[in-house]
Enzyme design. Structure first.
Site, mmCIF file in Angstrom:
data_model
loop_
_atom_site.group_PDB
_atom_site.id
_atom_site.type_symbol
_atom_site.label_atom_id
_atom_site.label_comp_id
_atom_site.label_asym_id
_atom_site.label_seq_id
_atom_site.Cartn_x
_atom_site.Cartn_y
_atom_site.Cartn_z
ATOM 1 C CD GLU A 1 -33.964 -63.876 -21.110
ATOM 2 O OE1 GLU A 1 -34.828 -64.094 -21.418
ATOM 3 O OE2 GLU A 1 -33.498 -63.434 -19.883
ATOM 4 C CG ASN B 1 -24.033 -63.583 -32.957
ATOM 5 O OD1 ASN B 1 -23.307 -62.719 -33.045
ATOM 6 N ND2 ASN B 1 -23.663 -64.933 -32.081
ATOM 7 C CG HIS C 1 -21.216 -69.168 -32.211
ATOM 8 N ND1 HIS C 1 -20.901 -68.462 -31.164
ATOM 9 C CD2 HIS C 1 -21.064 -70.395 -32.214
ATOM 10 C CE1 HIS C 1 -20.171 -69.445 -30.438
ATOM 11 N NE2 HIS C 1 -20.197 -70.688 -30.793
ATOM 12 N NE ARG D 1 -20.474 -55.294 -22.938
ATOM 13 C CZ ARG D 1 -19.905 -55.587 -21.588
ATOM 14 N NH1 ARG D 1 -18.835 -56.022 -21.491
ATOM 15 N NH2 ARG D 1 -20.572 -55.193 -20.359
HETATM 16 C C1 GRF Z 1 -15.781 -64.381 -35.911
HETATM 17 O O1 GRF Z 1 -15.267 -65.431 -36.051
HETATM 18 C C2 GRF Z 1 -17.327 -64.282 -35.555
HETATM 19 O O2 GRF Z 1 -17.827 -65.676 -35.769
HETATM 20 C C3 GRF Z 1 -17.200 -64.329 -33.921
HETATM 21 O O3 GRF Z 1 -16.115 -63.314 -33.990
HETATM 22 C C4 GRF Z 1 -15.423 -63.198 -35.015
HETATM 23 C C5 GRF Z 1 -15.321 -61.808 -35.613
HETATM 24 O O4 GRF Z 1 -14.624 -61.533 -36.617
HETATM 25 N N1 GRF Z 1 -18.381 -63.874 -33.498
HETATM 26 P P1 GRF Z 1 -14.658 -60.197 -37.515
HETATM 27 O O5 GRF Z 1 -14.549 -59.132 -36.486
HETATM 28 O O6 GRF Z 1 -15.890 -60.274 -38.214
HETATM 29 O O7 GRF Z 1 -13.366 -60.372 -38.259
#
Ligand code: GRF
Length: 193
Positions: free
Chosen positions: A142, A107, A109, A91
């Site tokens: 943001e 976060n 990524h 989200r």
């Molecule tokens: C990971 O690749 C993370 O970087 C991305 O979503 C995936 C989540 O994997 N935002 P998990 O749920 O931690 O196995």
């Protein structure tokens, strides 16, 4: 101890990496709460297995992002959370919510930001023909996938890679990076309090 909530939407392999790391006696963060916006996901099972309080706040039950986030915020406050880790949380958080948690939301990524923001980033990396990709932990601001970078790990993009092979290679690095960055951030927060 820095009390951490991990927000998830799916498999929770990064959650697992954080749970495992936090078992070290000198780890400065406690995984105190897991919140999923989707019921029935594997991440919730992982939390249960580790005896960590976990709950679902289903975004579909709310009329607006703001209404969803109001409940999210109150829940985090009620559990006396210091820091939020997004780990596969699908989200987008509004500027209003983010402003209530300045430098308190991390976060992970699966790209080397600022390259390849948003969704399907491994496909974006393959389409762009880059020789390396990787993962980034950053503060959430943001803008989408836009906050200050706290750490990165690289992987090569290999001949014949597809989304699955590249994702798996990056995910292995995510599981190393996220616990390392959380350790540093939690340590810094602790020394300030
Ligand atoms: C990971 O690749 C993370 O970087 C991305 O979503 C995936 C989540 O994997 N935002 P998990 O749920 O931690 O196995």
């Amino acid at each position: 101890m820095v009390e951490v909530a991990v927000l998830v939407s799916g498999s929770g392999s990064n959650l697992q990496a954080l749970i495992d790391a936090a078992k070290a006696p000198d780890y400065p963060a406690n995984i105190a709460l897991v919140i999923s916006n989707r019921p029935g996901v594997k991440a919730l099972e992982r939390a249960a297995q580790a005896d960590i309080p976990h709950l679902v706040i289903d975004h579909k039950a709310f009329d607006s992002r703001e209404a969803f986030e109001a409940v999210l915020h109150d829940t985090l406050r009620a559990h006396e959370i210091d820091l939020i880790c997004l780990a596969g949380f699908m989200r987008v958080l509004t500027g209003g919510f983010v402003a209530k948690w300045p430098k308190r939301i991390l976060n992970i990524h699966p790209s080397l930001l600022p390259a390849f923001k948003g969704l399907h980033v491994q496909q974006q990396a393959l389409d762009a023909g880059v020789e390396k990709s990787g993962c980034t932990v950053h503060y959430v601001t943001e803008g989408l996938d836009d906050g200050p970078v706290l750490g990165q790990r690289q992987v090569p993009v290999l001949e014949g890679d597809n989304v699955e092979t590249l994702s798996a290679r990056i995910l292995r690095e995510e599981h190393i990076l996220y616990p390392q960055v959380l350790r540093e951030i939690a340590k810094a927060l602790k020394s300030r309090s």
